[in-house]
Design an enzyme around this catalytic site. Structure first.
Site, short mmCIF file in Angstrom:
data_model
loop_
_atom_site.label_atom_id
_atom_site.label_comp_id
_atom_site.label_asym_id
_atom_site.label_seq_id
_atom_site.Cartn_x
_atom_site.Cartn_y
_atom_site.Cartn_z
N HIS A 99 0.88 -1.18 0.00
CA HIS A 99 0.00 0.00 0.00
C HIS A 99 0.91 1.22 0.00
CE1 HIS A 99 -2.39 -2.95 2.36
NE2 HIS A 99 -3.45 -2.35 1.89
N ASP A 102 2.36 2.05 3.38
CA ASP A 102 3.31 1.09 3.97
C ASP A 102 4.75 1.54 3.78
OD1 ASP A 102 1.07 -0.54 4.25
OD2 ASP A 102 1.56 -1.78 2.50
C1 XLS Z 1 -7.64 -6.53 4.22
C2 XLS Z 1 -7.15 -6.77 2.90
C3 XLS Z 1 -5.97 -5.88 2.50
C4 XLS Z 1 -5.83 -5.87 1.01
C5 XLS Z 1 -5.06 -4.72 0.47
O1 XLS Z 1 -8.35 -7.34 4.82
O2 XLS Z 1 -6.81 -8.11 2.75
O3 XLS Z 1 -4.82 -6.29 3.13
O4 XLS Z 1 -5.26 -7.03 0.54
O5 XLS Z 1 -5.59 -3.50 0.84
#
Ligand code: XLS
Ligand code: NI
Ligand code: NI
EC number: 5.3.1.5
Length: 435
Positions: A99, A102
């Site tokens: 993300h 991150d």
């Molecule tokens: C949350 C999601 C997230 C997505 C990306 O539950 O899995 O991690 O994969 O935003």
């Protein structure tokens, strides 16, 4: 500086090995159905669980031992990238995901955040070239900050909508810069709490408009990527718009987005929706929309999104069967959207957990390949649906019958002969493949 100084590049050593830091099943270049395992599996490391988690839960503070923090946030961000790429390459993975929030500090303004992203993505680009790894997908976090309390592209606040558009544009720019293969939309807070204050129609129309703008923008900069929606039924919102694969497909079809979007499916999200993971994969495959997967599994006793590393070969076999039957998932992959348990707090647990997940998927792949080779499931299907391969069944399939003609046929039937499914036997034979 090394973050995993006692770990060498992980190699395949087979089940006999006593070395914890070795693959026991994942042998990247071994051919399965004529293709190297690594090309079937396309493993990807997730930045968020690996680097930004600290092991805290609603009842206690973090437990993970991590050593990359510095006073300067940019230095810290670079250390994190170093640690991430060290792990990625030691695990012998070729893909990764992140993300926006991150990888870089958000600073005091959107402009400062974007500048920080430019600095860190320059750094990531160098690392990618050095190690020959690829960006499977990137995405934008439009759910953590308080501004998104009513959603991002489904927010009631047009300024929040515009802010979200800016983040999405930046995600696509970064994707182009790093040669990303896919861009993901997980609709974190795209949902609602109560209909008493919700205009569902406006929210869905706005979300679709945002997706269309994303597609148009990627086209305008000549960046050819696969867009993916990641369904999830709850957490954080009570009602999420992308509840599951079927709901997401209805949305994509309503707004004519199926040419540009496929699905990124996650094991734990399937469980939250009351489905098996293989159900979600099959739905996507049936709609020609199986794009990529987020590999994790639920602690079934708990019932929330625990994001555990996948260690269940029954599940990974059925998962890999769907992927093989789909003809693979390229340009998607298998992204470990999974986090180590709070009790696995050492740095090296990051290595061990991923080895466990990769080995479990390798076993799933081998079992699924054998099932496919033996035509075990396709023989079961042939037998079960044989009445549609000739006579009246064939005519129905060919669209040659009408209600009148079928009614006439039924009136002339003397008896209907049913056959047992022998389902317990089928499940027992399936178990024989899980070795
Ligand atoms: C949350 C999601 C997230 C997505 C990306 O539950 O899995 O991690 O994969 O935003
Ligand atoms: Ni996910
Ligand atoms: Ni998730």
């Amino acid at each position: 500086m090394s973050y995993f100084p006692n770990v060498d590049k992980i190699k395949y050593e087979g089940v006999e090995t006593k070395n914890m830091y070795a693959f026991r099943h994942y042998n990247p270049d071994e051919l399965v159905l004529g293709k190297p395992m690594k090309e079937h599996l396309r493993f990807s490391l997730a930045f968020w669980h690996t680097i930004t988690e600290d092991g805290s839960d609603p009842f206690g503070v973090g437990t993970y031992q991590r050593n990359w923090d510095e006073k300067d946030p940019i230095e810290t961000a670079k250390n994190r990238v170093d640690a991430f790429f060290e792990l990625l390459t030691k695990l012998n993975m070729e893909y990764f995901c992140f993300h926006d929030v991150d990888i870089a500090p958000q600073g005091e303004s959107l402009e400062e955040f974007f500048n920080n992203l430019d600095i860190i993505t320059d750094y990531i680009k160098e690392k990618m070239e050095e190690h020959n790894v690829n960006l499977l997908w990137n995405t934008q976090n439009m759910f953590s900050h308080p501004r998104f309390l009513n959603g991002a592209s489904t927010s009631n606040n047009a300024d929040v909508y515009a802010y979200s558009a800016a983040q999405i544009k930046k995600t696509i720019d970064i994707s182009k810069k790093l040669g990303g293969k896919n861009v993901v939309f997980w609709g974190g807070r795209e949902g609602y709490e109560t209909l008493l204050n919700t205009d569902m129609s406006l929210e869905l129309d706005n979300m679709a408009k945002m997706f269309k703008m994303a597609v148009d923008y990627a086209n305008s900069i000549n960046h050819d990527i696969q867009f993916l929606i990641e369904p999830k039924p709850k957490e954080p919102m009570t009602h999420q718009y992308d509840y599951d694969a079927a709901t997401a497909m209805a949305f994509l079809q309503k707004y004519d987005l199926t040419d540009d979007f496929k699905l990124n499916l996650e094991g734990n999200h399937a469980t939250l929706a009351g489905h098996t993971f293989e159900h979600e994969l099959r739905v996507a495959r049936t709609y020609n929309a199986l794009g990529s997967i987020d590999a994790n599994h639920a602690e079934k006793m708990l019932g929330w999104d625990t994001d555990e590393f996948p260690t269940n070969i029954y599940d990974t076999t059925l998962t890999m069967y769907e992927i093989l039957e789909n003809g693979g998932i390229e340009p998607g992959g298998i992204n470990f959207d999974a986090k180590v348990r709070r009790t696995s707090f050492e740095m090296n647990d990051l290595v061990l957990a991923h080895i466990a997940g990769m080995d479990t998927f390798a076993r799933g792949l081998k079992a699924a390949a054998k099932i496919k080779d033996d035509k075990f499931i396709s023989n079961v299907l042939d037998e079960k649906y044989k009445s549609f391969t000739h006579g009246i069944g064939q005519n129905i399939v060919d669209g040659k019958e009408t209600l009148e003609s079928l009614s006439e046929y039924a009136l002339n039937l003397k008896e209907i002969k049913l056959e047992s499914s022998h389902i317990e036997h089928i499940k027992s034979v399936f178990n024989d493949y899980l070795t």
